[in-house]
Design a protein around this motif. Sequence first.
Motif, mmCIF file in Angstrom:
data_model
loop_
_atom_site.group_PDB
_atom_site.id
_atom_site.type_symbol
_atom_site.label_atom_id
_atom_site.label_comp_id
_atom_site.label_asym_id
_atom_site.label_seq_id
_atom_site.Cartn_x
_atom_site.Cartn_y
_atom_site.Cartn_z
ATOM 1 N N ILE A 1 30.219 39.545 39.535
ATOM 2 C CA ILE A 1 29.294 38.474 39.921
ATOM 3 C C ILE A 1 28.939 38.568 41.405
ATOM 4 O O ILE A 1 27.979 37.946 41.852
ATOM 5 C CB ILE A 1 29.822 37.063 39.552
ATOM 6 N N VAL A 2 29.734 39.342 42.152
ATOM 7 C CA VAL A 2 29.412 39.705 43.537
ATOM 8 C C VAL A 2 29.716 41.198 43.699
ATOM 9 O O VAL A 2 30.454 41.765 42.897
ATOM 10 C CB VAL A 2 30.219 38.860 44.568
ATOM 11 N N PRO A 3 29.166 41.844 44.728
ATOM 12 C CA PRO A 3 29.377 43.291 44.878
ATOM 13 C C PRO A 3 30.840 43.697 45.086
ATOM 14 O O PRO A 3 31.242 44.769 44.666
ATOM 15 C CB PRO A 3 28.535 43.655 46.098
ATOM 16 N N VAL A 4 31.645 42.862 45.741
ATOM 17 C CA VAL A 4 33.061 43.183 45.955
ATOM 18 C C VAL A 4 33.841 42.728 44.720
ATOM 19 O O VAL A 4 33.913 41.535 44.418
ATOM 20 C CB VAL A 4 33.603 42.486 47.228
ATOM 21 N N ASN A 5 34.414 43.694 43.984
ATOM 22 C CA ASN A 5 35.102 43.397 42.727
ATOM 23 C C ASN A 5 36.195 44.436 42.480
ATOM 24 O O ASN A 5 36.090 45.256 41.575
ATOM 25 C CB ASN A 5 34.086 43.386 41.571
ATOM 26 N N PRO A 6 37.281 44.413 43.278
ATOM 27 C CA PRO A 6 38.271 45.474 43.166
ATOM 28 C C PRO A 6 39.166 45.413 41.917
ATOM 29 O O PRO A 6 39.614 46.426 41.437
ATOM 30 C CB PRO A 6 39.111 45.318 44.430
ATOM 31 N N GLY A 7 39.455 44.251 41.403
ATOM 32 C CA GLY A 7 40.337 44.129 40.234
ATOM 33 C C GLY A 7 41.806 44.133 40.612
ATOM 34 O O GLY A 7 42.212 44.686 41.627
ATOM 35 N N LEU A 8 42.597 43.482 39.794
ATOM 36 C CA LEU A 8 44.028 43.317 40.012
ATOM 37 C C LEU A 8 44.701 43.322 38.651
ATOM 38 O O LEU A 8 44.203 42.681 37.724
ATOM 39 C CB LEU A 8 44.268 41.979 40.731
ATOM 40 N N GLU A 9 45.816 44.029 38.516
ATOM 41 C CA GLU A 9 46.524 44.085 37.247
ATOM 42 C C GLU A 9 47.937 43.529 37.378
ATOM 43 O O GLU A 9 48.521 43.529 38.460
ATOM 44 C CB GLU A 9 46.612 45.533 36.720
ATOM 45 N N SER A 10 48.461 43.099 36.240
ATOM 46 C CA SER A 10 49.855 42.676 36.141
ATOM 47 C C SER A 10 50.455 43.361 34.925
ATOM 48 O O SER A 10 49.870 43.326 33.840
ATOM 49 C CB SER A 10 49.968 41.163 35.932
ATOM 50 N N LYS B 1 48.215 35.879 50.949
ATOM 51 C CA LYS B 1 48.204 37.086 51.781
ATOM 52 C C LYS B 1 47.861 38.328 50.962
ATOM 53 O O LYS B 1 48.029 39.446 51.429
ATOM 54 C CB LYS B 1 49.561 37.264 52.445
ATOM 55 N N GLY B 2 47.378 38.134 49.752
ATOM 56 C CA GLY B 2 47.066 39.251 48.868
ATOM 57 C C GLY B 2 45.703 39.857 49.141
ATOM 58 O O GLY B 2 45.037 39.534 50.125
ATOM 59 N N PRO B 3 45.282 40.736 48.245
ATOM 60 C CA PRO B 3 44.018 41.449 48.436
ATOM 61 C C PRO B 3 42.803 40.528 48.370
ATOM 62 O O PRO B 3 42.838 39.473 47.746
ATOM 63 C CB PRO B 3 44.005 42.459 47.284
ATOM 64 N N ILE B 4 41.737 40.968 48.992
ATOM 65 C CA ILE B 4 40.466 40.258 48.910
ATOM 66 C C ILE B 4 39.839 40.632 47.569
ATOM 67 O O ILE B 4 39.580 41.805 47.298
ATOM 68 C CB ILE B 4 39.549 40.635 50.090
ATOM 69 N N MET B 5 39.612 39.620 46.726
ATOM 70 C CA MET B 5 39.118 39.866 45.376
ATOM 71 C C MET B 5 37.602 39.708 45.269
ATOM 72 O O MET B 5 37.033 39.992 44.234
ATOM 73 C CB MET B 5 39.809 38.934 44.387
ATOM 74 N N GLY B 6 36.942 39.236 46.310
ATOM 75 C CA GLY B 6 35.491 39.170 46.318
ATOM 76 C C GLY B 6 34.907 37.817 45.977
ATOM 77 O O GLY B 6 33.826 37.484 46.417
ATOM 78 N N HIS B 7 35.595 37.033 45.169
ATOM 79 C CA HIS B 7 35.064 35.734 44.749
ATOM 80 C C HIS B 7 36.215 34.886 44.217
ATOM 81 O O HIS B 7 37.156 35.411 43.638
ATOM 82 C CB HIS B 7 34.017 35.942 43.655
ATOM 83 N N PRO B 8 36.149 33.558 44.374
ATOM 84 C CA PRO B 8 37.209 32.714 43.825
ATOM 85 C C PRO B 8 37.221 32.655 42.291
ATOM 86 O O PRO B 8 38.247 32.361 41.696
ATOM 87 C CB PRO B 8 36.952 31.329 44.417
ATOM 88 N N VAL B 9 36.090 32.933 41.642
ATOM 89 C CA VAL B 9 36.077 32.971 40.171
ATOM 90 C C VAL B 9 36.570 34.349 39.740
ATOM 91 O O VAL B 9 35.981 35.373 40.085
ATOM 92 C CB VAL B 9 34.667 32.710 39.604
ATOM 93 N N GLU B 10 37.691 34.360 39.039
ATOM 94 C CA GLU B 10 38.286 35.605 38.560
ATOM 95 C C GLU B 10 38.594 35.454 37.082
ATOM 96 O O GLU B 10 39.238 34.489 36.654
ATOM 97 C CB GLU B 10 39.568 35.928 39.329
ATOM 98 N N PHE B 11 38.147 36.414 36.286
ATOM 99 C CA PHE B 11 38.372 36.418 34.843
ATOM 100 C C PHE B 11 39.649 37.198 34.559
ATOM 101 O O PHE B 11 39.809 38.312 35.046
ATOM 102 C CB PHE B 11 37.190 37.077 34.125
ATOM 103 N N ARG B 12 40.542 36.599 33.779
ATOM 104 C CA ARG B 12 41.801 37.253 33.421
ATOM 105 C C ARG B 12 41.727 37.641 31.948
ATOM 106 O O ARG B 12 41.558 36.786 31.082
ATOM 107 C CB ARG B 12 42.979 36.307 33.663
ATOM 108 N N SER B 13 41.808 38.922 31.674
ATOM 109 C CA SER B 13 41.854 39.394 30.294
ATOM 110 C C SER B 13 43.152 40.160 30.118
ATOM 111 O O SER B 13 43.662 40.760 31.069
ATOM 112 C CB SER B 13 40.642 40.267 29.976
ATOM 113 N N GLY B 14 43.703 40.109 28.915
ATOM 114 C CA GLY B 14 44.990 40.748 28.733
ATOM 115 C C GLY B 14 45.265 41.170 27.313
ATOM 116 O O GLY B 14 44.591 40.757 26.365
ATOM 117 N N ILE B 15 46.290 41.990 27.207
ATOM 118 C CA ILE B 15 46.805 42.422 25.915
ATOM 119 C C ILE B 15 48.316 42.434 26.013
ATOM 120 O O ILE B 15 48.881 42.807 27.048
ATOM 121 C CB ILE B 15 46.245 43.814 25.518
#
Length: 170
Positions: free
Chosen positions: A151-160, A113-127
């Motif tokens: 990789i697609v025009p819709v790319n909102p991003g999500l942080e933790s 039920k979370g946000p639409i991220m634009g694509h099922p492939v999501e890159f996770r980078s962290g520090i």
Amino acid sequence: MDGTLAVLFLLTGLIDMWVNHCASGCVKPVAAISRHVLSAGDLIFEADSIGAEVYYRHDLPLRFGPFQPTIGASIDSLGDAWVGLGAVNAFHLWDGKAFTQLSFMPGIWLRGKGPIMGHPVEFRSGIDAGYERPDGMRYSISLDHRSNGDIVPVNPGLESLQLRVSIPNP
């Protein structure tokens, strides 16, 4: 946040490889401390807290130069899940008591039920940065960013933003 953490991971890893690993083989496989990494904290979308996330990562007992392979998975309070694999690179400071670690992991995003991220492939980078006890146990605070890298025009991003515990696996 954008791909800054991913670029930082790559640049610092390549510099670390050149300075500390190329004399014996830039990406020569060597044994490493395997770790179980657990974290939990705030899930942030477009600067708003939208829920909580729990994350598990397993750093494998091998390194290629400075890059240690890792696998991870997370689930959040909205029913979204992410699973991926990639690498981590740690830097120790102040006689090994403090550390910072960067990571980059391509993965698959399964929306609940979370946000639409634009694509099922999501890159996770962290520090993450924190304290390492003499027995190898680590305590840190982490910031992770997920996006599809345009990789697609819709790319909102999500942080933790999370508190993290890393347990060495002897």
